[in-house]
Design a protein around this motif. Structure first.
Motif, PDB file in Angstrom:
ATOM      1  N   HIS A  65      28.514  45.700   8.212  1.00 36.45           N
ATOM      2  CA  HIS A  65      28.908  44.289   8.163  1.00 36.45           C
ATOM      3  C   HIS A  65      30.218  44.160   8.922  1.00 36.45           C
ATOM      4  O   HIS A  65      31.156  44.931   8.691  1.00 36.45           O
ATOM      5  N   GLU A  74      27.503  52.248  -3.748  1.00 38.67           N
ATOM      6  CA  GLU A  74      26.680  51.060  -3.489  1.00 38.67           C
ATOM      7  C   GLU A  74      25.420  51.127  -4.344  1.00 38.67           C
ATOM      8  O   GLU A  74      25.165  52.110  -5.028  1.00 38.67           O
ATOM      9  N   GLU A  79      32.532  47.279   7.815  1.00 32.36           N
ATOM     10  CA  GLU A  79      32.182  47.737   6.473  1.00 32.36           C
ATOM     11  C   GLU A  79      30.922  48.573   6.647  1.00 32.36           C
ATOM     12  O   GLU A  79      29.938  48.093   7.197  1.00 32.36           O
ATOM     13  N   GLU A 139      29.756  53.030   0.113  1.00 33.20           N
ATOM     14  CA  GLU A 139      30.263  52.093   1.123  1.00 33.20           C
ATOM     15  C   GLU A 139      31.749  52.327   1.322  1.00 33.20           C
ATOM     16  O   GLU A 139      32.472  52.630   0.370  1.00 33.20           O
ATOM     17  N   GLU A 157      27.872  51.338   5.275  1.00 31.10           N
ATOM     18  CA  GLU A 157      27.142  51.965   4.174  1.00 31.10           C
ATOM     19  C   GLU A 157      26.498  53.254   4.670  1.00 31.10           C
ATOM     20  O   GLU A 157      26.064  53.334   5.823  1.00 31.10           O
TER      21      GLU A 157
HETATM   22 MG    MG Z   1      27.442  46.861   0.835  1.00 31.79          MG
END
Ligand code: MG
Ligand code: GLU
Length: 437
Positions: A230, A174, A126, A181, A128
């Motif tokens: 992430h 985000e 994930e 994101e 950003e």
């Molecule tokens: Mg985020």
């Protein structure tokens, strides 16, 4: 103008940058066999294009071989050249894996997990990032206004991802200024990290065509919002069935998952040097930024290094299939291959030694004293890259996961990056990273 059709074979290197050599597409078949020539000292080209101290010097030859399964071939249909590159492996000229090939390091880590536990890792990244144009009003976090503002970018970007074989999951505004994101569906094996490289590079490829500037830098200003990576993880057993969830386990983690998470948390002060490997990464890894400041497990807590993610308990939905935990202490200054490899090694060490994670937190750990933290099994993570490298150098176990001269190379590379920044203010340091990520 006349044009030769070109493709490129690339690696994601120690700086997290993607590098390689292009060749005529007419030669793809032979390049898939013999690759292109590669130079060991390339590993020592830092994020700032300086060359760190290198034990290889001008010596040695390697091959960078494209993997036909990791091909991005994207026609943007705007008259711009086809975006065409492969990700590949760096091998010795006799075909043996090179100790500093990050994709090879990940393959070895995944193979060890499989052979010792029977488990296959399913993972998803994930990411950003931020647009740098602040003249537009992007509206609030998660807003429809922000989605509308960048819908054209998102639509092209996600189409590019899909044509490179990435299965896009979501695209959203985000919370941070100009921050967006993107998430993907999980993949097994090395392909998850390939996808993460495609996600970064195709965002850049899209932004070049739309003439919008974006940055994946971990943090743009010392007091700003962080751009995190992430990494979501779960396991599949030999039969391909989900093997992470136990409704009776702590937070829903089954035995292997519990030990795996404990291994990550145990080794985190040393492996953070790989997952958050820039000088500015440590401005992001501070309390109250929804990133990771302590080696804690969080139950649905976004101030945790490892967070147990929620599952939808709705009719017809199997919690075991959705259940996963998320590592929050990574950013886009690192290579996804190395990031995932160290998480796998640390987790496997946790399984081997039956390590137990501390109890999941749902509170503000920055309010606890050092002795209260220690009593509960928590440490504040290194607060600078220099400290993280010292912790890595001091960990016999973490160093044992790699073949020589990888650790020597890595430490020299990163320390030279720090030297380059010597004398810069925190703002200048952020600006230097923003330029290159
Ligand atoms: Mg985020
Ligand atoms: N921007 C936060 C980070 O640096 C994460 C916010 C969130 O997605 O929970 O990791």
């Amino acid at each position: 103008m006349i044009q030769e059709e070109l493709a490129m074979v690339c690696c994601s290197d120690l700086s997290g940058h993607v590098k390689g050599k292009a060749f005529p597409v007419a030669d793809v078949a032979s390049r898939l066999k013999k690759g292109v020539g590669w130079v060991p000292t390339n590993a020592q080209i830092t994020a700032f294009n300086t060359i760190a101290d290198t034990p290889f010097g001008a010596l040695g030859d390697l091959l960078l071989i494209p993997d036909p399964e990791a091909e991005a071939k994207v026609e943007f249909e705007d008259g711009s050249p086809l975006e065409h590159f492969y990700l590949g492996d760096i091998l010795h000229t006799d075909g043996k894996p090179w100790s500093c090939c990050l994709r090879g390091i990940l393959k070895e880590a995944l193979a060890a997990l499989k052979s010792e536990t029977g488990l296959e890792l399913n993972s998803a990244f994930e990411l950003e990032f931020q647009f740098t144009d602040n003249t537009v009003d992007y509206g609030p976090g998660f807003g429809l206004a922000g989605f509308r503002e960048k819908k054209a970018f998102g639509a092209t970007y996600l189409a590019a991802l899909r044509s490179a074989g990435v299965e896009p999951d979501s695209f959203l505004k985000e919370w941070g200024e100009q921050q967006y994101e993107v998430t993907m569906h999980p993949k097994t094996g090395v392909r998850a990290a390939d996808d993460a490289v495609f996600m970064r590079e195709l965002a850049r490829a899209t932004s070049q065509r739309t003439e919008e500037r974006i940055t994946f830098t971990p943090i743009r200003h010392p007091e700003g919002v962080g751009n995190g990576v992430h990494i979501h993880m779960s396991f599949l057993d030999d039969a391909g069935k989900p093997a992470t969830y136990d409704p009776g386990g702590p937070g829903g983690l089954n035995e292997n998952a519990r030990h795996f998470v404990a291994g990550i948390l145990h080794h985190l002060p040393a492996i953070i040097a790989f997952t958050a490997p820039s000088a500015v990464s440590y401005a992001r890894l501070t309390p109250h930024r929804w990133s990771a400041a302590y080696n804690n497990l969080g139950y649905r807590d976004r101030e945790a290094s490892v967070r147990i993610c929620p599952v939808a308990e709705l009719p017809g939905m199997d919690p075991a299939r959705q259940f996963n935990f998320e590592f929050r202490g990574a950013d886009s200054s690192g290579s996804p291959y190395l990031q995932l490899a160290v998480l796998v090694h640390a987790g496997l060490d946790g399984i081997r030694n039956k390590l137990e994670p501390p109890e999941a937190t749902e509170e503000d750990l920055s309010l606890l004293s050092v002795s209260e933290l220690t009593k509960r099994g928590f440490v504040r993570l290194p607060e600078s890259l220099d400290d993280a490298l010292t912790a890595l150098e001091g960990s016999v176990t973490v160093k044992s996961w790699f073949r020589d001269p990888f650790i020597e190379i890595y430490l020299k590379h990163k320390r030279s990056e720090l030297q380059y920044l010597d004398g810069m203010s925190p703002e200048e340091t952020c600006a230097a990273y923003e330029k290159v990520y």
